[in-house]
Design an enzyme around this catalytic site. Structure first.
Site, PDB file in Angstrom:
ATOM      1  N   ARG A 167      28.773  49.815  42.155  1.00 35.63           N
ATOM      2  CA  ARG A 167      29.205  49.803  43.563  1.00 35.63           C
ATOM      3  C   ARG A 167      28.535  50.948  44.314  1.00 35.63           C
ATOM      4  O   ARG A 167      28.091  50.787  45.440  1.00 35.63           O
ATOM      5  CB  ARG A 167      30.727  49.920  43.627  1.00 35.63           C
ATOM      6  CG  ARG A 167      31.456  48.605  43.469  1.00 35.63           C
ATOM      7  CD  ARG A 167      31.133  47.875  42.159  1.00 35.63           C
ATOM      8  NE  ARG A 167      31.887  46.650  42.009  1.00 35.63           N
ATOM      9  CZ  ARG A 167      33.093  46.561  41.446  1.00 35.63           C
ATOM     10  NH1 ARG A 167      33.665  47.636  40.929  1.00 35.63           N
ATOM     11  NH2 ARG A 167      33.706  45.397  41.365  1.00 35.63           N
ATOM     12  N   ASP A 196      27.330  44.898  38.087  1.00 34.23           N
ATOM     13  CA  ASP A 196      28.429  44.239  38.812  1.00 34.23           C
ATOM     14  C   ASP A 196      27.815  43.437  39.947  1.00 34.23           C
ATOM     15  O   ASP A 196      26.577  43.397  40.087  1.00 34.23           O
ATOM     16  CB  ASP A 196      29.445  45.279  39.328  1.00 34.23           C
ATOM     17  CG  ASP A 196      30.872  44.707  39.309  1.00 34.23           C
ATOM     18  OD1 ASP A 196      31.093  43.648  39.931  1.00 34.23           O
ATOM     19  OD2 ASP A 196      31.748  45.308  38.664  1.00 34.23           O
ATOM     20  N   HIS A 270      31.452  38.885  38.001  1.00 34.31           N
ATOM     21  CA  HIS A 270      30.881  40.156  38.471  1.00 34.31           C
ATOM     22  C   HIS A 270      29.379  40.182  38.196  1.00 34.31           C
ATOM     23  O   HIS A 270      28.830  41.193  37.761  1.00 34.31           O
ATOM     24  CB  HIS A 270      31.577  41.342  37.781  1.00 34.31           C
ATOM     25  CG  HIS A 270      32.992  41.543  38.258  1.00 34.31           C
ATOM     26  ND1 HIS A 270      33.306  42.304  39.357  1.00 34.31           N
ATOM     27  CD2 HIS A 270      34.173  41.062  37.790  1.00 34.31           C
ATOM     28  CE1 HIS A 270      34.620  42.299  39.546  1.00 34.31           C
ATOM     29  NE2 HIS A 270      35.168  41.545  38.612  1.00 34.31           N
ATOM     30  N   ASP A 333      36.302  40.247  32.992  1.00 30.67           N
ATOM     31  CA  ASP A 333      37.418  40.254  33.939  1.00 30.67           C
ATOM     32  C   ASP A 333      37.164  39.357  35.143  1.00 30.67           C
ATOM     33  O   ASP A 333      36.026  39.027  35.462  1.00 30.67           O
ATOM     34  CB  ASP A 333      37.680  41.692  34.438  1.00 30.67           C
ATOM     35  CG  ASP A 333      36.450  42.286  35.129  1.00 30.67           C
ATOM     36  OD1 ASP A 333      35.351  42.160  34.576  1.00 30.67           O
ATOM     37  OD2 ASP A 333      36.601  42.860  36.226  1.00 30.67           O
ATOM     38  N   GLU A 334      38.261  38.995  35.770  1.00 31.21           N
ATOM     39  CA  GLU A 334      38.286  38.362  37.093  1.00 31.21           C
ATOM     40  C   GLU A 334      37.247  37.257  37.256  1.00 31.21           C
ATOM     41  O   GLU A 334      36.403  37.309  38.154  1.00 31.21           O
ATOM     42  CB  GLU A 334      38.066  39.438  38.182  1.00 31.21           C
ATOM     43  CG  GLU A 334      39.127  40.514  38.167  1.00 31.21           C
ATOM     44  CD  GLU A 334      38.911  41.593  39.234  1.00 31.21           C
ATOM     45  OE1 GLU A 334      39.905  41.972  39.859  1.00 31.21           O
ATOM     46  OE2 GLU A 334      37.771  42.050  39.425  1.00 31.21           O
ATOM     47  N   TRP A 400      44.028  46.549  31.351  1.00 33.35           N
ATOM     48  CA  TRP A 400      43.983  47.201  32.674  1.00 33.35           C
ATOM     49  C   TRP A 400      45.040  46.675  33.622  1.00 33.35           C
ATOM     50  O   TRP A 400      45.525  47.398  34.481  1.00 33.35           O
ATOM     51  CB  TRP A 400      42.595  47.080  33.293  1.00 33.35           C
ATOM     52  CG  TRP A 400      42.176  45.707  33.780  1.00 33.35           C
ATOM     53  CD1 TRP A 400      41.707  44.683  33.022  1.00 33.35           C
ATOM     54  CD2 TRP A 400      42.166  45.239  35.134  1.00 33.35           C
ATOM     55  NE1 TRP A 400      41.405  43.599  33.809  1.00 33.35           N
ATOM     56  CE2 TRP A 400      41.670  43.909  35.115  1.00 33.35           C
ATOM     57  CE3 TRP A 400      42.526  45.804  36.362  1.00 33.35           C
ATOM     58  CZ2 TRP A 400      41.536  43.150  36.281  1.00 33.35           C
ATOM     59  CZ3 TRP A 400      42.380  45.044  37.519  1.00 33.35           C
ATOM     60  CH2 TRP A 400      41.893  43.735  37.467  1.00 33.35           C
ATOM     61  N   TYR A 426      43.857  54.498  36.939  1.00 31.16           N
ATOM     62  CA  TYR A 426      42.846  54.119  37.921  1.00 31.16           C
ATOM     63  C   TYR A 426      42.587  55.288  38.858  1.00 31.16           C
ATOM     64  O   TYR A 426      43.334  55.526  39.803  1.00 31.16           O
ATOM     65  CB  TYR A 426      43.273  52.834  38.656  1.00 31.16           C
ATOM     66  CG  TYR A 426      42.725  51.634  37.918  1.00 31.16           C
ATOM     67  CD1 TYR A 426      42.928  51.538  36.540  1.00 31.16           C
ATOM     68  CD2 TYR A 426      41.949  50.676  38.542  1.00 31.16           C
ATOM     69  CE1 TYR A 426      42.365  50.489  35.819  1.00 31.16           C
ATOM     70  CE2 TYR A 426      41.392  49.620  37.823  1.00 31.16           C
ATOM     71  CZ  TYR A 426      41.608  49.541  36.467  1.00 31.16           C
ATOM     72  OH  TYR A 426      41.048  48.529  35.761  1.00 31.16           O
ATOM     73  N   THR A 477      33.955  52.646  42.034  1.00 28.85           N
ATOM     74  CA  THR A 477      33.357  53.446  43.113  1.00 28.85           C
ATOM     75  C   THR A 477      33.084  52.674  44.404  1.00 28.85           C
ATOM     76  O   THR A 477      32.192  53.024  45.163  1.00 28.85           O
ATOM     77  CB  THR A 477      32.056  54.102  42.612  1.00 28.85           C
ATOM     78  OG1 THR A 477      31.159  53.070  42.154  1.00 28.85           O
ATOM     79  CG2 THR A 477      32.319  55.083  41.494  1.00 28.85           C
ATOM     80  N   GLU A 478      33.871  51.629  44.654  1.00 25.83           N
ATOM     81  CA  GLU A 478      33.712  50.958  45.952  1.00 25.83           C
ATOM     82  C   GLU A 478      33.791  51.977  47.081  1.00 25.83           C
ATOM     83  O   GLU A 478      33.033  51.919  48.051  1.00 25.83           O
ATOM     84  CB  GLU A 478      34.819  49.912  46.164  1.00 25.83           C
ATOM     85  CG  GLU A 478      34.708  48.671  45.303  1.00 25.83           C
ATOM     86  CD  GLU A 478      35.515  48.780  44.018  1.00 25.83           C
ATOM     87  OE1 GLU A 478      35.732  49.908  43.526  1.00 25.83           O
ATOM     88  OE2 GLU A 478      35.936  47.718  43.501  1.00 25.83           O
TER      89      GLU A 478
HETATM   90  C1  TNX Z   1      39.443  45.575  39.352  1.00 24.59           C
HETATM   91  S1  TNX Z   1      39.478  46.745  36.530  1.00 24.59           S
HETATM   92  C2  TNX Z   1      38.210  45.464  38.761  1.00 24.59           C
HETATM   93  C3  TNX Z   1      37.058  46.168  39.342  1.00 24.59           C
HETATM   94  C4  TNX Z   1      37.406  46.846  40.627  1.00 24.59           C
HETATM   95  C5  TNX Z   1      38.746  47.532  40.457  1.00 24.59           C
HETATM   96  C6  TNX Z   1      39.175  48.349  41.623  1.00 24.59           C
HETATM   97  C7  TNX Z   1      38.558  45.514  36.429  1.00 24.59           C
HETATM   98  C8  TNX Z   1      38.317  45.053  35.086  1.00 24.59           C
HETATM   99  N1  TNX Z   1      38.054  44.907  37.525  1.00 24.59           N
HETATM  100  O1  TNX Z   1      35.989  45.283  39.510  1.00 24.59           O
HETATM  101  O2  TNX Z   1      36.426  47.771  40.945  1.00 24.59           O
HETATM  102  O3  TNX Z   1      39.725  46.555  40.216  1.00 24.59           O
HETATM  103  O4  TNX Z   1      40.321  49.099  41.335  1.00 24.59           O
END
Ligand code: TNX
Length: 617
Positions: A167, A196, A270, A333-334, A400, A426, A477-478
């Site tokens: 970021r 990312d 990501h 993740d995500e 997390w 965090y 680090t956004e």
């Molecule tokens: C979630 S923690 C994310 C990151 C973001 C973060 C911001 C994780 C595995 N994924 O991509 O930067 O929240 O707090």
């Protein structure tokens, strides 16, 4: 006379805090056992320094530290001299004959005549860190070391700190400074978040576009997620990456400090920066993708085709060549599932492989990657989403989203690293609720919360607990674009993390931590050129107190800092009253007064102002 009295008072005020009054001598993280003794060892030009391991990294580290501080003593190899000659007074011994089994433990005994440090491997290095922490450099080439007997070893094997360089990019010099910080406080794993949506930061020779294209974004979103105009961008191209040579330099630098690097290559999500470089890895290669310019997980993900796996294997091979450590973090993740849902290829794959749904496909993805990594004798770590659809057989889970994922993984006999945002891990969260905190992602993770975190959940049985191999804090680090801010976000919280990771719970005590150890370390860190968030003065908080007569005992949270205060309603600064002894304030009946205080360090760093309303209305 008045001046003398003032000096005495100042000396007393200063003495209340710091090394002398702390049972752990101001050492962070607090060691397993410390027995303080009277007196100190004098290290000067006459002191002999002897070791049975002259090329040990710990010995080299100490030698360099002493050189920088004006010592020219040579280090004698004990194996080269006879036993009797080796038993000298005024000597420092660095020995590897540590009796205990621990690879990371050490014993340090300081008397007026000798300093004896013993430890194997990392243990000797950690002993050197402790020695450096308690050593007081009186002037160049002269130091005193307070007498004590210290026995120490860590609670957890994995003691991690993370840095997101995607970021915002942080150069090699800063990364080394970050690693220095970790080494000082006995953290041993640097989780380097290298890729990312917003930027790919590591050179991959087979796939050069990852950096020629993927390391640059056209612009960056301004400000935070909420309460901000999402259409505002800075209109400035942004980029950066590490060459393989630079990576090796950092890997070696970390290894000299007993720090292993866990590189993270994010997949399947990501991954927008990689897709911008190689759309062939996407669900629709006819589209163009761009390196993300805003925050939050992007919508585009890798498509699990053979081509994608072939490329990812090639990337991971180069990554494994660069990073010799056991673990490779593959993200996980995500992962938004929309593209996989819409893709005929993915739907067919789900059917052909008897997968339940897209979560099953995510699990298939991670398992296939794991097989490749395992085949090279390495292991994967993934964020807790890798539990969804079934864990890959040998994966370690980073929990997390609270501890739930970690608990589930431990119950399935998988290793776990705890890093829950809800537990204060965090470090992109703000450090207090004050409106004076800088822009952050939100959440509130003050040092006290970090300190209170215990990575071992109560609901696990003894066998399952063994799977909690450690703990980590993350700096996303956004909203952290500069080294100064990164240090501000990490300090002092990293000191608290160090005690969470190293110190047995029985030895943890927040009050003695912040009044003694943290205060001492912040003073030292300022001298070393680190930025940090200056804690507010002790003994006062933003609140309203009712009554007419008040006494305040304030205290400085940083060694060498001063607390200034006002009772006139103005914001305190260095032109105001300097707190040196307890304050008595009388508020007339029917009136209201304010006591406001600020910490200002020797180097001029300032805390937020704290204001207490004294209400006698
Ligand atoms: C979630 S923690 C994310 C990151 C973001 C973060 C911001 C994780 C595995 N994924 O991509 O930067 O929240 O707090």
């Amino acid at each position: 006379m008045k001046k003398l009295l003032l000096l005495v008072l100042v000396a007393l005020a200063a003495q209340c805090y710091g090394q002398d009054n702390d049972a752990y001598m101001g050492i962070v993280p607090a060691p397993m056992s410390v027995k303080k003794a009277k007196g100190s060892f004098l290290l000067n030009a006459e002191t002999s320094i002897l070791t049975d391991a002259p090329s040990h990294k710990a010995v080299i580290f100490l030698r360099e530290y002493l050189r920088k501080n004006g010592f020219t003593n040579s280090i004698v190899n004990l194996n080269d001299i006879d036993k009797k000659a080796a038993m000298v007074k005024n000597a420092i011994y660095l020995r590897t004959n540590y009796k205990n089994g621990s690879r990371e433990g050490y014993d340090l005994n300081v008397t007026g005549e000798q300093v004896v440090l013993s430890g194997k491997d990392a243990g000797l290095f950690y002993g050197v860190q402790t020695l450096i922490q308690i050593m007081k450099i009186e002037k160049r080439g002269v130091a005193t070391i307070p007498c004590a007997m210290i026995g120490d070893e860590p609670r957890f094997a994995y003691r991690g700190m993370h840095l997101d360089v995607s970021r915002h990019f942080f150069d090699v010099d800063f990364v080394k400074k970050y690693i220095d910080l970790m080494a000082m406080y006995k953290l041993n794993t640097f989780h380097w978040h290298l890729t990312d949506d917003q930027g790919w930061r590591v050179e991959i020779k087979h796939y050069p576009k990852l950096t020629t294209v993927g390391s640059m974004r056209a612009q960056t979103k301004i400000g935070g997620f909420s309460g901000n105009d999402s259409s505002l961008f800075d209109n400035t191209p942004y980029g950066g990456f590490y060459t393989q040579e630079q990576i090796k330099e950092v890997v070696d630098y970390a290894a000299e400090r007993f720090i292993t690097i866990v590189p993270e290559i994010e997949m399947p999500a990501h991954s927008m920066a990689a897709l911008a470089a190689y759309p062939i890895m996407s669900a629709d290669p006819s589209k163009t993708y761009k390196v993300d310019e805003t925050w939050g997980g992007g919508p585009n993900v890798y498509c699990p085709t053979d081509t994608t796996f072939h490329m990812l294997f090639g990337i991971l091979d180069e990554v494994m060549d660069m990073f010799p450590g056991h673990y490779i973090h593959i993200g996980g993740d995500e992962c938004p599932k929309d593209e996989w849902k819409a893709s005929a290829f993915c739907q067919q794959l789900i059917k052909d492989s008897n997968l339940k749904d897209e979560s099953g496909l995510q699990s298939y993805f991670i398992r296939r990657i794991e097989r490749h990594v395992n085949a090279r004798g390495r292991a994967i770590i993934g964020w807790d989403e890798i539990l969804e659809g079934g864990l890959a057989p040998n994966a370690t889970v980073m929990s997390w989203r609270g501890e739930t994922g970690g608990i589930a993984a431990a119950q399935q006999n998988h290793d776990v690293i705890m890093t829950p945002g809800s537990g204060g891990m965090y470090f992109d969260h703000r450090q207090s609720k004050s409106a004076d905190e800088p822009l952050s992602i939100g959440g509130n993770a003050p040092t006290s919360k970090v300190y209170a975190y215990d990575p071992v959940p109560a609901q696990l049985n003894n066998e399952q607990r063994k799977h909690i191999i450690g703990v980590q804090a993350n700096l996303w680090t956004e909203y952290v674009a500069t080294p100064n801010k990164a240090e501000f976000m990490v300090l002092p919280r990293l000191l608290a993390l160090a005690e969470v990771a190293w110190t047995v719970p029985a030895n943890k005590d927040y009050n003695s931590f912040c009044r003694g150890r943290e205060a001492r370390q912040l003073g030292l860190l300022e001298a070393k050129g680190y930025n940090f968030r200056v804690p507010e003065p002790f003994g006062i908080s933003d609140t309203t107190l009712k009554g007419g007569s008040f006494t305040f005992e304030l205290g400085s949270p940083v060694e060498g800092a001063r607390v200034y205060y006002t009772i006139d309603g103005f914001t305190p600064r260095e032109t105001d009253l300097w707190y040196t002894s307890p304050l008595s304030i009388e508020v007339p009946k029917g009136k209201e007064m304010y006591l406001q205080a600020i910490t200002i360090t020797a180097g001029g760093k300032r805390s937020n102002v704290v204001k207490v309303v004294l209400d006698n209305k």
